[in-house]
Scaffold this active site. Structure first.
Site, mmCIF file in Angstrom:
data_model
loop_
_atom_site.group_PDB
_atom_site.id
_atom_site.type_symbol
_atom_site.label_atom_id
_atom_site.label_comp_id
_atom_site.label_asym_id
_atom_site.label_seq_id
_atom_site.Cartn_x
_atom_site.Cartn_y
_atom_site.Cartn_z
ATOM 1 N N ALA A 165 42.033 19.800 25.204
ATOM 2 C CA ALA A 165 40.823 21.038 25.347
ATOM 3 C C ALA A 165 39.548 21.062 25.508
ATOM 4 O O ALA A 165 38.399 20.978 25.662
ATOM 5 C CB ALA A 165 40.994 22.553 24.675
ATOM 6 N N ALA A 308 34.735 20.138 11.429
ATOM 7 C CA ALA A 308 33.253 20.545 10.932
ATOM 8 C C ALA A 308 34.286 22.115 10.350
ATOM 9 O O ALA A 308 35.936 22.080 9.479
ATOM 10 C CB ALA A 308 34.033 22.193 12.371
ATOM 11 N N ASP A 375 41.558 25.698 11.599
ATOM 12 C CA ASP A 375 40.649 26.237 10.716
ATOM 13 C C ASP A 375 39.470 27.081 12.479
ATOM 14 O O ASP A 375 38.637 27.178 11.242
ATOM 15 C CB ASP A 375 40.119 24.362 10.954
ATOM 16 C CG ASP A 375 41.035 23.643 10.321
ATOM 17 O OD1 ASP A 375 41.352 23.813 9.517
ATOM 18 O OD2 ASP A 375 39.576 22.825 9.675
ATOM 19 N N ARG A 434 64.715 30.101 21.582
ATOM 20 C CA ARG A 434 64.224 28.952 21.137
ATOM 21 C C ARG A 434 64.978 29.784 18.901
ATOM 22 O O ARG A 434 65.199 29.719 18.980
ATOM 23 C CB ARG A 434 62.951 28.382 21.078
ATOM 24 C CG ARG A 434 63.188 27.159 21.789
ATOM 25 C CD ARG A 434 61.565 26.364 22.158
ATOM 26 N NE ARG A 434 61.983 25.822 23.276
ATOM 27 C CZ ARG A 434 60.382 25.331 23.803
ATOM 28 N NH1 ARG A 434 59.649 26.007 22.955
ATOM 29 N NH2 ARG A 434 60.349 24.654 24.949
ATOM 30 N N HIS A 544 54.902 26.017 17.980
ATOM 31 C CA HIS A 544 53.698 26.312 19.093
ATOM 32 C C HIS A 544 52.929 28.447 18.357
ATOM 33 O O HIS A 544 53.726 28.591 18.286
ATOM 34 C CB HIS A 544 53.937 26.253 20.246
ATOM 35 C CG HIS A 544 51.989 27.102 21.024
ATOM 36 N ND1 HIS A 544 52.222 25.252 21.927
ATOM 37 C CD2 HIS A 544 52.020 27.985 21.619
ATOM 38 C CE1 HIS A 544 51.185 26.628 22.680
ATOM 39 N NE2 HIS A 544 50.888 27.473 22.562
ATOM 40 N N GLU A 573 45.193 26.001 22.579
ATOM 41 C CA GLU A 573 45.592 26.817 21.194
ATOM 42 C C GLU A 573 45.248 27.698 20.929
ATOM 43 O O GLU A 573 45.628 28.492 20.052
ATOM 44 C CB GLU A 573 47.253 25.656 20.765
ATOM 45 C CG GLU A 573 47.956 26.343 19.892
ATOM 46 C CD GLU A 573 48.651 25.560 19.687
ATOM 47 O OE1 GLU A 573 48.625 23.856 20.248
ATOM 48 O OE2 GLU A 573 49.501 25.645 18.526
ATOM 49 N N ALA A 588 51.099 24.430 27.994
ATOM 50 C CA ALA A 588 50.147 24.847 27.442
ATOM 51 C C ALA A 588 49.278 23.305 27.709
ATOM 52 O O ALA A 588 48.017 23.661 27.782
ATOM 53 C CB ALA A 588 51.459 24.202 25.974
HETATM 54 P P1 ADP Z 1 44.624 21.687 22.220
HETATM 55 O O1 ADP Z 1 46.155 21.501 22.763
HETATM 56 O O2 ADP Z 1 44.080 23.584 22.238
HETATM 57 O O3 ADP Z 1 43.603 20.796 23.073
HETATM 58 P P2 ADP Z 1 44.905 19.925 19.865
HETATM 59 O O4 ADP Z 1 46.333 20.624 19.061
HETATM 60 O O5 ADP Z 1 45.966 18.683 21.298
HETATM 61 O O6 ADP Z 1 44.314 21.509 21.005
HETATM 62 O O7 ADP Z 1 43.865 19.288 19.477
HETATM 63 C C1 ADP Z 1 43.352 19.985 18.452
HETATM 64 C C2 ADP Z 1 41.907 18.866 17.708
HETATM 65 O O8 ADP Z 1 41.207 19.960 16.922
HETATM 66 C C3 ADP Z 1 43.003 18.155 16.860
HETATM 67 O O9 ADP Z 1 43.269 17.244 17.031
HETATM 68 C C4 ADP Z 1 42.522 18.654 15.455
HETATM 69 O O10 ADP Z 1 43.084 17.880 14.493
HETATM 70 C C5 ADP Z 1 41.037 19.153 15.534
HETATM 71 N N1 ADP Z 1 40.416 19.804 14.326
HETATM 72 C C6 ADP Z 1 40.581 20.913 13.627
HETATM 73 N N2 ADP Z 1 40.487 21.499 12.831
HETATM 74 C C7 ADP Z 1 39.327 20.743 13.152
HETATM 75 C C8 ADP Z 1 37.886 20.880 12.634
HETATM 76 N N3 ADP Z 1 37.898 21.780 11.142
HETATM 77 N N4 ADP Z 1 36.737 19.833 12.989
HETATM 78 C C9 ADP Z 1 37.481 18.895 13.794
HETATM 79 N N5 ADP Z 1 38.372 18.951 14.852
HETATM 80 C C10 ADP Z 1 39.398 19.696 14.487
#
Ligand code: ADP
Length: 607
Positions: A165, A308, A375, A434, A544, A573, A588
């Protein structure tokens, strides 16, 4: 060295004979002991120069390295062979490797999210050093990531999270007028769960469906998605999703360059038609690699190991993000907007328990990236954002009991494999949802169960042929056995052979009769009289989180009164309301890409 010994003797003498305290004497003795230890350790290593090879076992196979030593100092490490996932292994072969070299110490921390690759790499270096006859295992050292950065940095759009995303949103923000876009990723590598996924993308009315003559419609995809989520998804969001999925698939293939098969579609459970484009290489790795390449090609800045921590508010709008990198606090100002794309909260057990106590510590494992800690949800809640459907959490019942990874081989369940417990008895219908199967397995005293099948079942859908890597890995881990007789296979896992034989005899009888009076198997049981036989140990793993930040159809994050929070967008997500109570397979990646594109565009244009 002579001078140091002379110094310590002098200190001891002073303490003993010139009125030093007892404490001082003790201290001097321990200093001497430490010194002698260091000397002794130093003497263990002869002076060695040359190139030495070693091998370690990574996540996907062997990692082979050569280590260059000059006077017992590591000057280079070369990766000779590796089968690891490129984007996940990247920080191991850069930051971790450089730390080992710069510290001349093999005892460097693993990279979070790439533990198996880190361990395999470290073992390979250790083996090379052993061959060289030296021991460079010092005090445990953290990985050193990059240098000090500017404490305040200015961008048009700041994206949190470099999964599917976030990278998609960043590309679209850049292409829709944001001059400067940065993506902050807390892990050492990009990809999140997307890189770990199967990579299939559901979309109705794609050119691939048309060329294969699949009579699907966007409306049917909408209805399937709503039904799959027990009609609890938000119809407006689901309509946006299913209406835009085909365009997004074409964009991913034509513009981003991700490689998908053009003559085959996956038919996931709960869908009326085969509608998921299938990645050429069977996973989300290629998708993430191409998204990252495209983002960098058009000038998006990606900062890994940058976490972040807070959203910055100014004049009633979100104006930036505070982040941490190697202990340094950095302010990322966003002149236009911030996009949260930080994924779900499967890896955060406290947060899972808070919203759904069923997903407590009894679920020891998860299929996802350790970065999925929710987060972005917490950060947005801190400035008044609303959340929705947080209790909808999904587990994958047949995962690897050691790593928690989703087992691809366990898809034999859909072709007739039976589930038995440690006593050799069936205990649940194998084609249940599931959540039902997961609960039944966790109710067993061992918290795990076994899938049992034969060669014929393994051939269906090429499940065994396509997953030989996993078969070898499970064999090494002692989690799967193949044997000519059921009794031999049972013996491996200490399942009472008599009981398993009795269970299988019943299954064969039911298969013949076409009924299953015990559990009413909805697909019809399959005969298991001819071997060879396989038994795999499996356990449920959290997979998930369907709930998350409440957004509107323009991907704006809503507050508790239903009003958009100015300057704040979210996708992927981290958001809730699309899949409702249950997400269908293949939806997803489609969701994160459709809404990721929308969030990037809206954030750049201020929609
Ligand atoms: P999506 O499928 O929604 O793209 P993913 O799990 O593939 O979600 O990616 C989310 C990303 O955000 C992960 O790589 C995760 O490590 C990162 N992430 C989560 N929390 C933080 C944060 N506080 N700061 C920076 N990156 C973050």
């Amino acid at each position: 060295m002579y001078n140091s010994i002379q110094y310590i003797i002098q200190v001891l003498y002073n303490n003993l004979y010139l009125g030093g305290t007892k404490m001082g004497f003790k201290k001097s003795l321990s200093t001497l002991a430490l010194f002698l230890l260091v000397v002794a350790c130093g003497q263990k290593n002869p002076v060695v120069s040359g190139t030495f090879e070693g091998t370690g076992s990574g996540r996907n196979g062997d990692i082979k390295v050569s280590v260059v030593l000059e006077d017992t100092k590591i000057t280079a490490i070369n990766i000779l062979e590796t089968m690891e996932t490129e984007d996940i292994a990247e920080p191991v072969y850069t930051a971790m490797l450089q730390t080992i070299v710069s510290q001349n110490n093999v005892n460097v921390d693993s990279i979070s999210g790439a533990t198996m690759t880190s361990d395999g790499f470290r073992a390979a270096v250790e083996m090379a050093l052993k061959t060289a006859g030296v021991n460079l295992k010092g005090k445990k050292t953290p990985v050193i990531f990059g240098g000090v950065e500017d404490a305040v940095q200015n961008f048009d759009v700041v994206v949190i999270g470099a999964g599917g995303a976030g990278l998609t949103a960043a590309i679209e923000a850049k292409n829709n007028g944001a001059a400067t876009v940065v993506v902050l990723e807390k892990m050492a590598s990009v990809g999140g769960n997307t890189v770990r996924s199967g990579g299939g993308i559901n979309a109705a009315e794609t050119r691939i469906q048309k060329s294969l003559g699949v009579p699907d419609t966007k409306e049917t995809h909408f209805r399937d998605t709503m039904a799959g989520g027990d009609l609890t998804g938000d119809p407006e969001l689901v309509h946006f999703f299913t209406d835009n999925a085909a365009d997004t698939v074409h964009w991913i293939i034509d513009y981003v360059g991700a490689e998908y098969l053009t003559d085959y579609l996956i038919h996931f459970g709960g869908h009326s038609y085969a509608r998921a484009v299938a990645p050429k290489y069977n996973s989300g790795e290629n998708l993430i690699a191409k998204l990252k390449d495209k983002a960098e090609e058009i000038g998006v800045i990606i900062k890994t190991s940058t976490e972040a921590t807070d959203l910055i508010m100014a004049d009633g709008r979100v104006a930036g993000v505070t982040a941490k990198k190697s202990g340094q606090t950095i302010t990322f100002n966003a002149s236009k907007s911030v996009i949260i794309a930080s994924g779900g909260f499967v890896a955060n057990v406290e947060m899972r328990k808070k919203y759904n106590p069923m997903f407590d510590e009894s679920y020891k494992l998860y299929t996802v990236s350790p970065g999925s800690t929710g987060d972005g949800i917490v950060m947005a809640q801190a400035i008044g954002a609303d959340v929705t459907q947080m209790d909808y959490i999904q587990s994958f019942p047949t995962s690897n009991p050691i790593t928690g990874e989703l087992s691809d081989i366990s898809f034999t369940r859909f072709a007739g494999a039976i589930l038995v417990n440690q006593k050799g008895n069936r205990f649940v219908e194998e084609l249940e949802r599931r959540d039902v199967i997961s609960t039944a397995i966790l109710a067993e005293p061992e918290n795990y169960a076994y899938l049992v099948w034969n060669e014929e079942i393994g051939k269906a859908g090429n499940t065994m042929a396509n997953n030989q890597d996993e078969f070898e890995k499970l064999t090494e881990q002692g989690l799967i056995v193949k044997a000519d007789t059921m009794a031999e296979a049972a013996e491996f896992f200490k399942i009472p052979a008599d009981q398993l034989n009795a269970t299988v005899a019943k299954v064969n009888e039911y298969a013949k009769a076409g009924i299953d009076p015990d559990f009413n198997h909805r697909g019809g049981l399959v005969d298991l009289s001819v071997g060879p036989f396989y038994i795999e140990r499996i356990t449920p793993s959290v997979h998930h989180t369907m709930g998350g930040l409440k957004i509107d159809v323009n991907t704006r994050v809503l507050d508790k009164n239903g009003n958009p929070i100015p300057g704040l967008y979210a996708a992927g997500e981290v958001t809730g309301g699309i899949h409702g109570a249950n997400r269908l397979g293949g939806n997803a990646i489609a969701d994160i890409l459709v809404f990721g594109r929308a969030a990037g565009k809206n954030a750049a244009l201020g929609i």
